[in-house]
Design a protein around this motif. Structure first.
Motif, short mmCIF file in Angstrom:
data_model
loop_
_atom_site.label_atom_id
_atom_site.label_comp_id
_atom_site.label_asym_id
_atom_site.label_seq_id
_atom_site.Cartn_x
_atom_site.Cartn_y
_atom_site.Cartn_z
N ILE A 140 0.86 -1.20 0.00
CA ILE A 140 0.00 0.00 0.00
C ILE A 140 0.89 1.24 0.00
N ASP A 141 0.78 2.04 -1.07
CA ASP A 141 1.67 3.19 -1.25
C ASP A 141 0.98 4.25 -2.12
N ALA A 142 -0.20 4.68 -1.70
CA ALA A 142 -0.94 5.66 -2.52
C ALA A 142 -1.25 6.89 -1.67
N ASP A 143 -2.50 7.38 -1.69
CA ASP A 143 -2.88 8.55 -0.89
C ASP A 143 -3.00 8.11 0.57
N LYS A 144 -2.18 8.72 1.40
CA LYS A 144 -2.04 8.25 2.79
C LYS A 144 -3.31 8.44 3.64
N PRO A 145 -4.13 9.50 3.40
CA PRO A 145 -5.36 9.62 4.21
C PRO A 145 -6.28 8.40 4.06
N SER A 146 -6.17 7.68 2.94
CA SER A 146 -7.04 6.51 2.72
C SER A 146 -6.45 5.22 3.27
N ASN A 168 5.64 4.71 3.93
CA ASN A 168 5.59 6.13 4.36
C ASN A 168 4.76 6.36 5.61
N VAL A 169 4.99 5.52 6.61
CA VAL A 169 4.18 5.61 7.83
C VAL A 169 4.82 6.47 8.92
N VAL A 170 6.06 6.93 8.71
CA VAL A 170 6.73 7.70 9.76
C VAL A 170 6.68 9.21 9.47
N ARG A 171 6.74 9.54 8.17
CA ARG A 171 6.50 10.91 7.73
C ARG A 171 7.41 11.91 8.44
N GLY A 172 8.72 11.62 8.41
CA GLY A 172 9.69 12.51 9.02
C GLY A 172 9.53 12.63 10.52
N GLY A 173 8.85 11.68 11.13
CA GLY A 173 8.65 11.68 12.58
C GLY A 173 7.30 12.24 13.00
N GLN A 174 6.57 12.85 12.06
CA GLN A 174 5.29 13.48 12.41
C GLN A 174 4.26 12.49 12.94
N VAL A 175 4.46 11.20 12.62
CA VAL A 175 3.46 10.21 13.04
C VAL A 175 3.31 10.15 14.56
N ALA A 176 4.37 10.56 15.29
CA ALA A 176 4.31 10.50 16.75
C ALA A 176 3.55 11.68 17.35
N PRO A 183 -3.61 15.45 7.20
CA PRO A 183 -4.47 14.34 6.80
C PRO A 183 -3.70 13.02 6.58
N SER A 184 -2.45 13.12 6.12
CA SER A 184 -1.67 11.89 5.91
C SER A 184 -1.26 11.26 7.24
N VAL A 185 -0.85 12.12 8.19
CA VAL A 185 -0.50 11.62 9.53
C VAL A 185 -1.74 11.00 10.18
N LEU A 186 -2.87 11.68 10.06
CA LEU A 186 -4.11 11.15 10.63
C LEU A 186 -4.46 9.81 10.00
N GLY A 187 -4.23 9.70 8.68
CA GLY A 187 -4.52 8.44 7.98
C GLY A 187 -3.66 7.31 8.51
N VAL A 188 -2.38 7.58 8.73
CA VAL A 188 -1.48 6.54 9.24
C VAL A 188 -1.87 6.17 10.68
N ARG A 189 -2.14 7.19 11.51
CA ARG A 189 -2.47 6.90 12.91
C ARG A 189 -3.79 6.11 13.01
N ARG A 190 -4.79 6.50 12.22
CA ARG A 190 -6.08 5.76 12.24
C ARG A 190 -5.88 4.34 11.75
N MET A 191 -5.02 4.19 10.76
CA MET A 191 -4.72 2.84 10.26
C MET A 191 -4.13 1.97 11.37
N GLY A 213 14.90 10.34 2.62
CA GLY A 213 14.60 10.97 3.91
C GLY A 213 14.28 9.97 5.01
N TYR A 214 13.53 10.47 6.01
CA TYR A 214 13.21 9.70 7.23
C TYR A 214 11.76 9.25 7.12
N ASP A 215 11.56 7.93 7.07
CA ASP A 215 10.20 7.43 6.93
C ASP A 215 10.11 6.01 7.51
N GLY A 216 9.24 5.18 6.98
CA GLY A 216 9.15 3.83 7.53
C GLY A 216 8.04 3.01 6.91
N PHE A 217 8.07 1.73 7.23
CA PHE A 217 7.08 0.77 6.74
C PHE A 217 6.31 0.18 7.92
#
Ligand SMILES: C[S@@+](CC[C@H](N)C(=O)[O-])C[C@H]1O[C@@H](n2cnc3c(N)ncnc32)[C@H](O)[C@@H]1O
Ligand SMILES: [Mg+2]
Length: 224
Positions: A140-146, A168-176, A183-191, A213-217
């Motif tokens: 899964i590697d498309a629009d992150k809010p979904s 792209n689940v870390v988003r430069g650390g913003q996921v924390a 919206p992308s961070v919210l999408g990852v956190r809700r997921m 850059g800084y990201d993750g799976f």
């Protein structure tokens, strides 16, 4: 570029040379994508090879990708398939899909790999309606809010033992950042909340640094 980013890129260059190597079809896929004006947001070579090795390790015969771009990760994944295997990649942009199809063709993968154009949510619903055979690996590697929606569809389209990988689940650390309104961070956190509440999934995540850059799976095993 900050100093640590220069170092991550230098290490990626070293790892590419030491472990991945040059590959004409993959290099051409990136060159064609750049020439056609696609954004440079494909996985890196080391990450592409990780996807390839994971697909081989799970013995994937059927792979589903959400988000084709120019087909770079699709080439890595499709190369892990047996001759009678199948990769279906979903892409909303007809222009991206055309580049991905051409790149998969140039890589000699047109018999195993198919790019379907349209909103991924619609294509995923169609696959379920058509009673598609379960996929062994989903990337899964498309629009992150979904992402929550895509993981829910992926669960319907897999079997116990399948592997689901989300980029792209870390988003430069913003996921924390629990206060984030991105919206992308919210999408990852809700997921992640959805996965944690789902007894049929076991998951972990790896943080990555490198040329992109800084990201993750997030890695999910379907257990039931
Ligand atoms: C990060 S790129 C994919 C990169 C590719 N997996 C790779 O590593 O080579 C994300 C792609 O998802 C596509 N996309 C965005 N929203 C979509 C949607 N709703 N349905 C299907 N594809 C979508 C974009 O057009 C873009 O080509
Ligand atoms: Mg990505």
């Amino acid at each position: 570029m900050a100093q640590h980013e220069q170092q991550w890129t230098a290490v990626d260059e070293y790892l590419d040379a030491a472990l991945v190597g040059q590959d004409a079809a993959l290099t051409a896929a990136l060159e064609v994508s750049a020439r056609q004006g696609l954004p440079e947001i494909a996985v890196t070579a080391t990450q592409g090879k990780l996807l390839h090795l994971l697909a081989l390790t799970v013995g994937a015969r059927r792979i589903l990708e959400v988000g084709s771009l120019g087909g770079y990760s699709a080439i890595w994944l499709a190369r892990a398939l047996p001759a009678d295997g199948r990769l279906i990649s979903l892409e909303i942009s007809p222009a991206h899909a055309a580049v991905a199809r051409a790149n998969l063709h140039e890589a000699g993968l047109e018999k195993v790999a198919e790019v379907r154009t349209g909103r991924a949510a619609d294509s995923l619903a169609e696959l379920v309606d058509d009673g598609a055979e379960p996929f062994d690996l989903v990337f899964i590697d498309a629009d992150k809010p979904s992402n929550p929606e895509y993981v829910a569809w992926a669960l319907k389209l897999t079997r116990p033992g399948s592997l689901i990988i989300v980029d792209n689940v870390v988003r430069g650390g913003q996921v924390a950042d629990a206060q984030s309104t991105d919206p992308s961070v919210l999408g990852v956190r809700r997921m992640h909340e959805l996965i944690a509440a789902e007894p049929r999934m076991e998951a972990t995540a790896v943080q990555t640094v490198g040329a992109k850059g800084y990201d993750g799976f997030t890695l999910i095993r379907v257990t039931g």
